[in-house]
Enzyme design. Structure first.
Site, PDB file in Angstrom:
ATOM      1  N   LYS A  75       0.566   4.602  -7.890  1.00  0.00           N
ATOM      2  CA  LYS A  75       1.011   4.629  -6.966  1.00  0.00           C
ATOM      3  C   LYS A  75       0.194   3.396  -5.930  1.00  0.00           C
ATOM      4  CE  LYS A  75      -0.255   8.622  -4.216  1.00  0.00           C
ATOM      5  NZ  LYS A  75      -0.905   9.145  -4.045  1.00  0.00           N
ATOM      6  N   THR A 109      -1.380   0.828  -7.356  1.00  0.00           N
ATOM      7  CA  THR A 109      -0.846   0.235  -8.572  1.00  0.00           C
ATOM      8  C   THR A 109       0.486  -0.631  -7.751  1.00  0.00           C
ATOM      9  OG1 THR A 109      -2.042   0.340  -9.921  1.00  0.00           O
ATOM     10  CG2 THR A 109      -1.041  -1.035 -11.085  1.00  0.00           C
ATOM     11  N   ARG A 113      -6.965   3.471   0.993  1.00  0.00           N
ATOM     12  CA  ARG A 113      -7.826   3.738   1.434  1.00  0.00           C
ATOM     13  C   ARG A 113      -9.291   3.465   1.089  1.00  0.00           C
ATOM     14  NH1 ARG A 113      -7.203  10.254  -0.061  1.00  0.00           N
ATOM     15  NH2 ARG A 113      -5.127   8.265  -1.688  1.00  0.00           N
ATOM     16  N   LYS A 152     -16.713   7.969 -13.852  1.00  0.00           N
ATOM     17  CA  LYS A 152     -16.124   6.471 -13.824  1.00  0.00           C
ATOM     18  C   LYS A 152     -15.703   6.124 -12.376  1.00  0.00           C
ATOM     19  CE  LYS A 152     -17.433   4.519 -18.643  1.00  0.00           C
ATOM     20  NZ  LYS A 152     -17.458   3.069 -18.797  1.00  0.00           N
ATOM     21  N   ALA A 175      -7.253  14.084   0.873  1.00  0.00           N
ATOM     22  CA  ALA A 175      -5.962  14.021   0.639  1.00  0.00           C
ATOM     23  C   ALA A 175      -5.810  16.518   1.626  1.00  0.00           C
ATOM     24  CB  ALA A 175      -5.445  13.732  -0.222  1.00  0.00           C
ATOM     25  N   PHE A 196      -2.002  11.918  -3.893  1.00  0.00           N
ATOM     26  CA  PHE A 196      -1.765  12.657  -3.915  1.00  0.00           C
ATOM     27  C   PHE A 196       0.339  12.648  -3.975  1.00  0.00           C
ATOM     28  CE2 PHE A 196      -4.324  15.935  -2.650  1.00  0.00           C
ATOM     29  CZ  PHE A 196      -5.154  15.667  -3.852  1.00  0.00           C
ATOM     30  N   PHE A 255       5.618   1.203 -18.494  1.00  0.00           N
ATOM     31  CA  PHE A 255       4.255   1.100 -19.243  1.00  0.00           C
ATOM     32  C   PHE A 255       4.604   1.127 -20.638  1.00  0.00           C
ATOM     33  CE2 PHE A 255       0.561   4.078 -18.069  1.00  0.00           C
ATOM     34  CZ  PHE A 255       0.857   3.800 -16.238  1.00  0.00           C
ATOM     35  N   TRP A 293       2.164  -3.845 -13.221  1.00  0.00           N
ATOM     36  CA  TRP A 293       0.304  -3.800 -13.883  1.00  0.00           C
ATOM     37  C   TRP A 293       0.293  -5.475 -14.687  1.00  0.00           C
ATOM     38  CZ3 TRP A 293      -1.519  -3.657 -19.225  1.00  0.00           C
ATOM     39  CH2 TRP A 293      -3.342  -3.202 -18.821  1.00  0.00           C
TER      40      TRP A 293
END
Lengths: 556, 556
Positions: free
Chosen positions: B72, B74, B95, B106, B274, B302, B382, B410
């Site tokens: 989202k 990205t 945010r 990470k 959220a 979300f 993807f 991406w």
């Protein structure tokens, strides 16, 4: 009408911080700006200065503090401005203020009158975020401790012997003593612990004594967080915390550059407690300043018995610094109080009381000379001071072969410290023969005795077998070479805050000792030390707000 | 070889932040720099924009999240870059990240691949200090509560009914449940309390919903910290805390400006939870962006059932915003999982599963249209996606008269979202007829039922008499007009995280309700909500460190 410090600060004609940096030869791309009037000096730049010669290092310290006020920071700022007016490349190095206490009592200026460092409001609030970073790094280590126990406690930490607490930059007495990890299996093993205020964190002391990022990480890793049930120390490195703590601190470790009202550069960086820690600004700021300026004017917390001694024996020892001169600040009022006058009578001339109080001044002069550094007394002028009183101080200092020079920087800025600045230049031209009070090899208890006898003029040091055994144990574990950080009342040479003047023959009781293996000193505690303040019944917070012009009201 | 997000981010060709600001017409003197690649936009400037027309507001939301990932953020970044490439003045609003969790798992990029916002490391660490300021403001209020009780409790706070806890930006399960004020008279009255993580603070939600500094202070003052023994609420204003809290937040309240890899301006400001909060970036950042840009691309936490609903019913309602278009992000992989495929089988083509999973997509399309705003589906591409799978999504969306557009941001940055960007421009040119799901006048329980029935397609809402009585009490106290913030699992339309796809006829159990009188919403909690995470057995912190080049390793 007399303007308040905040009114003066708000009217300051600040120059862009790049211009201030340029005065020290710092290129603009080595400054990391935080707004237009604050910047950090990049690690790449500070790391590139190694080969340069050092400027002169001047320590400003004071007689024992009294409610009358001494104006040590004000004099530090005024002297920096005075040296700059004489055409020298001068820089001031002082500590950062803590945010939390501002919501209890009113916050304070860095300096006062026309001898101030700005921006005053930011310096009392978040500034460049250094203390927040220290809070984060400290509490990450705390979280890793409880997390380690939660997941099986492979290191065998004894939960009763964890010495690492948490910190917050807030006056919050409710957090002094807590039980954590309540609520069942998912929340861990309940144990008693608590919070200190951030400036009391060993991480703060470490940030202020580390020479570079690698040394910072090494010292963070050396922090002892507690012990196993068979009394083996467990360190932050054992918990794998040192790398992440260093990451949290890498920006904070870069010195902050700001300016005085007269646009003299000032490094305001680090702020360790002056009792359980050493009470000086960061070593990296002082070292950077020495590489960039002809004269570096810095100060140490409390009176010379605590502040100057720790500056010499801890900061200069660890940092390889060699001070070139000491300015001992006194006020006629403070000397009167040391001479037995009450606060209500400070307004009346009392030459005899000044003379009696000079015993405190003389003791500090003797002590400072013991470090092999030349001394000058600065008489920070207050309106009510009479010529006879000032003359009494001058005459007393002269007995020691020391000049006592009246200064009017509060009212006049750097113009009021011209005579002092000239004398400082002369002193710094002499070849000082600095040496700390004791060599590393003296046993820990011997170091405490040396400070108590030679600086405090005590007859004896009282410590029970438990304390002596602990010191001996630390020596066996390889910590015997560390200097000692005395946590004693700042109001007296003795451990009794009511003993003003120059007491001698007293006893110094050691109630507790602590090992700060990361910072690199052993703390000897001689009285009640409060590491988490509370708020008063009418906290300053209730009067603080943003006014219609977007300015902060009630903070000062 | 595929580069990692951090490798790409480090290789970014960032422009000076003043140049990024100039793209939006922000003069350099309205930017408060934090280094060279971050700045806050001054309150004076944001306050001067009122008279300008608004640009178009585009919300990016998504299907229900699955372990397969949706992308989202990205897509938000990629769309912003795509609009900029089309020659539009575009800005992204997202945010800020929380520091604490980075030491557990990470940290994350803001976006991914060639669609990222930088500087990535700073944004995962202290950034511009906003979260630290929120922590300070929150904990000042907490300190003032216990201090008030300590000094006589004139307001008659019932220590068992204090709802205001403390916060820390750290994953520290040991602080979830504590007893404070132990240790005797000097430390106050012992009571049970605890810490949440900073992003869960009501102060965070307030900062993100306040329209200006005066509104910020008003909302802070309205925070209910607890109740008296006769159940009267006690507020932060009653404690005199609101002014000082505003002072602590006044810098943090200014939006942060950064940039994408393609130098598109991005506001990264605020980061409320959220679940127990509304999960959107700050209102002031969004409003400022609308005044400065033709297209503002923002996102909500979300899936659309939670994020978009809260964006519409809380943020847009409170802020008077009117979205012009919604981008609903889906991936073939996520739709397959919604269609019943396990994570291990995601690699194989499975058109039937994609079709089945599209039920989730269709449900979100219907819901979003209910708000009167046009929708486009972005298929975040993807590598393994097949043409037949993509075509299945396209065909499914077409049944709703909605375009589904594959995007390759991406791998290609803004070049990969040109078709999507063009479609968004078309949609935003239509006249949207936004209206929230329910008017203010609907009773609180009715609002919960409306969301449950119309968005979640539930049969009923289960709540015991205690909860219904509490809602009624709040209505009597004047809080009945507030919107409701649902705290439900993000993995399903239902309260059962395992029910993927488009379930209906289920029950929504309300376990607890909370009044956030300052933020301005009532939270309805439908499951276990964790407000203080813990660290895993192998915390990321142990691998984090500064490398020889001064870069942070192990954070990503």
């Amino acid at each position: 009408m007399v303007r308040t410090d905040i009114e003066i600060a708000r009217a300051a004609r600040k120059r862009p911080i790049q211009e201030i940096g340029a005065k020290l030869g710092i290129p603009a791309d080595a400054l990391i700006p935080y707004g237009n009037d604050k910047a950090k000096v990049s690690a790449a730049f500070t790391g590139s200065l190694g080969g340069r010669p050092d400027g002169k290092l001047i320590l400003v310290t004071a007689v024992n503090p009294t409610p009358a006020g001494e104006g040590k920071t004000t004099t530090t700022v005024g002297l920096g401005d005075g040296l700059a007016r004489l055409g020298h490349r001068a820089v001031i190095c002082i500590r950062e203020a803590s945010l939390g206490p501002c919501f209890g009592m009113k916050g304070g200026a860095a300096g006062g009158g026309l001898a101030q460092i700005v921006p005053m409001e930011e310096m009392n609030l978040h500034f460049t975020g250094d203390f927040h970073a220290i809070t984060s790094a400290h509490n990450l280590l705390a979280a890793l401790i409880d997390n380690h126990i939660y997941w099986g406690n492979a290191l065998g930490l004894d939960s009763r012997r964890i010495t690492w607490r948490r910190v917050m930059d807030m006056n919050d007495r409710a957090l002094r003593d807590i039980v954590c990890s309540l609520g069942g299996v998912a929340n861990g093993f309940p144990r008693q612990t608590g919070f200190d205020i951030t400036v009391a964190s060993e991480v703060m002391a470490i940030l202020c004594l580390a020479s570079d990022l690698a040394d910072l990480q090494r010292r963070l890793g050396a922090i002892i967080v507690g012990y196993t049930s068979d009394r083996r120390p467990v360190t932050a490195h054992d918990l794998g915390a040192d790398g992440a703590m260093t990451v949290l601190l890498k920006d904070a470790f870069q010195p902050n550059l700001v300016q005085t009202l007269e646009n003299t550069p000032a490094f305001v960086h680090g702020g360790p407690f002056a009792n359980i820690a050493h009470g000086c600004n960061s070593l990296i700021a002082t070292r950077t300043a020495l590489k960039l300026a002809d004269y570096v004017v810095t100060e140490a917390g409390f009176g010379a018995d605590l502040g100057a001694e720790k500056f010499m024996d801890i900061k200069c020892r660890i940092g390889g610094l060699s001070p070139d001169g000491v300015v001992l600040v006194a006020t006629v009022r403070a000397l009167k109080m040391n001479g037995g006058v009450g606060r209500a009578e400070l307004g009346a001339e009392d030459v005899a009381a000044v003379r009696a109080g000079c015993a405190n001044l003389g003791r500090h002069i003797e002590n400072l000379r013991g470090f092999g550094v030349p001394v000058v007394v600065a008489i920070n002028h207050f309106d009510g001071d009479t010529e006879a009183e000032i003359e009494a101080v001058r005459a007393y200092a002269a007995q020691y072969g020391v000049e006592a020079i009246p200064c009017t920087h509060w009212a006049e800025g750097g113009a009021g410290t011209q005579a002092l600045a000239r004398r400082v230049v002369d002193l710094a031209g002499e070849s000082a023969a600095f040496s700390p009070l004791y060599p590393d090899e003296v046993p820990l208890f011997g170091k405490i005795e040396t400070i108590a006898r030679r600086i405090y003029r005590a007859e004896e040091v009282l410590a029970d077998a438990r304390i002596r055994a602990r010191l001996q144990q630390w020596e066996e574990e390889g910590f015997g070479h560390l200097p000692v950080c005395m946590a004693k009342t700042q109001y007296s040479f003795s451990a009794d805050p009511n003993l003003r003047g120059a007491p001698e023959g007293h006893s110094v009781p050691i109630r507790e000792v602590r090992l700060c293996a990361g910072a690199g000193f052993v703390v000897a505690i001689c009285g009640e030390i409060m590491t988490m303040p509370g708020l008063p019944s009418q906290p300053a917070a209730q009067a603080i707000g943003v006014n219609e012009d977007g300015q902060v009201d009630g903070l000062f």
